[in-house]
Design a protein around this motif. Structure first.
Motif, PDB file in Angstrom:
ATOM      1  N   ALA A  97       3.515  -4.294   4.232  1.00 27.82           N
ATOM      2  CA  ALA A  97       3.474  -3.048   3.470  1.00 27.82           C
ATOM      3  C   ALA A  97       4.847  -2.628   2.959  1.00 27.82           C
ATOM      4  O   ALA A  97       4.968  -2.107   1.842  1.00 27.82           O
ATOM      5  CB  ALA A  97       2.873  -1.936   4.326  1.00 27.82           C
TER       6      ALA A  97
ATOM      7  N   SER B 268      -3.449  -6.975  -3.053  1.00 27.05           N
ATOM      8  CA  SER B 268      -2.304  -6.079  -2.940  1.00 27.05           C
ATOM      9  C   SER B 268      -1.771  -6.179  -1.516  1.00 27.05           C
ATOM     10  O   SER B 268      -2.457  -5.817  -0.555  1.00 27.05           O
ATOM     11  CB  SER B 268      -2.725  -4.644  -3.243  1.00 27.05           C
TER      12      SER B 268
ATOM     13  N   SER C 151       0.598  -4.525  -0.064  1.00 29.53           N
ATOM     14  CA  SER C 151       0.821  -3.236   0.591  1.00 29.53           C
ATOM     15  C   SER C 151      -0.491  -2.664   1.140  1.00 29.53           C
ATOM     16  O   SER C 151      -0.513  -2.068   2.220  1.00 29.53           O
ATOM     17  CB  SER C 151       1.486  -2.250  -0.368  1.00 29.53           C
ATOM     18  N   THR C 152      -1.593  -2.866   0.430  1.00 32.91           N
ATOM     19  CA  THR C 152      -2.895  -2.408   0.932  1.00 32.91           C
ATOM     20  C   THR C 152      -3.321  -3.241   2.144  1.00 32.91           C
ATOM     21  O   THR C 152      -3.818  -2.691   3.142  1.00 32.91           O
ATOM     22  CB  THR C 152      -3.961  -2.520  -0.168  1.00 32.91           C
TER      23      THR C 152
ATOM     24  N   ALA D 235      -1.342  -2.020   5.063  1.00 24.11           N
ATOM     25  CA  ALA D 235      -1.840  -0.748   5.590  1.00 24.11           C
ATOM     26  C   ALA D 235      -3.097  -0.958   6.424  1.00 24.11           C
ATOM     27  O   ALA D 235      -3.265  -0.338   7.490  1.00 24.11           O
ATOM     28  CB  ALA D 235      -2.113   0.223   4.444  1.00 24.11           C
ATOM     29  N   ILE D 236      -3.975  -1.835   5.963  1.00 22.35           N
ATOM     30  CA  ILE D 236      -5.201  -2.130   6.721  1.00 22.35           C
ATOM     31  C   ILE D 236      -4.854  -2.760   8.068  1.00 22.35           C
ATOM     32  O   ILE D 236      -5.422  -2.398   9.101  1.00 22.35           O
ATOM     33  CB  ILE D 236      -6.141  -3.038   5.896  1.00 22.35           C
TER      34      ILE D 236
END
Length: 86
Positions: free
Chosen positions: A17, A28, A30-31, A34-35
């Motif tokens: 991220a 993505s 960064s997504t 985050a997950i």
């Protein structure tokens, strides 16, 4: 082991991220990071709850008469259950 897995997931997610700046067309990062951080936090909390629950111990004491010596004999058996194996 569960808490360690949660920490590893969280660290990998934070690296994806915040540190990786590669652009990809199919995901993505960064997504995905985050997950992974959320999943790592959830796994860590579950592991912490299991660790704080502790072990269950059942102790059974039984007294029987010994016909040869006319004394009571006490038998003790202990069973310990590891909560990680449930």
């Amino acid at each position: 082991m569960t808490m360690g897995t949660g920490v590893v997931l969280f660290v990998i997610g934070a690296i994806l991220a915040f540190a990786v700046k590669i652009q990809t067309s199919f995901i993505s990062l960064s997504t995905a990071g985050a997950i992974l951080m959320v999943a790592g936090a959830v796994v860590f909390v579950i592991g912490l709850a299991l660790a704080l629950r502790g072990r269950r111990t059942v102790t059974t004491a039984r007294t029987t008469a010994d016909p040869m010596s006319a004394q009571g004999v006490t038998e003790r058996s202990t069973r310990t259950t590891d909560p990680n194996q449930l």
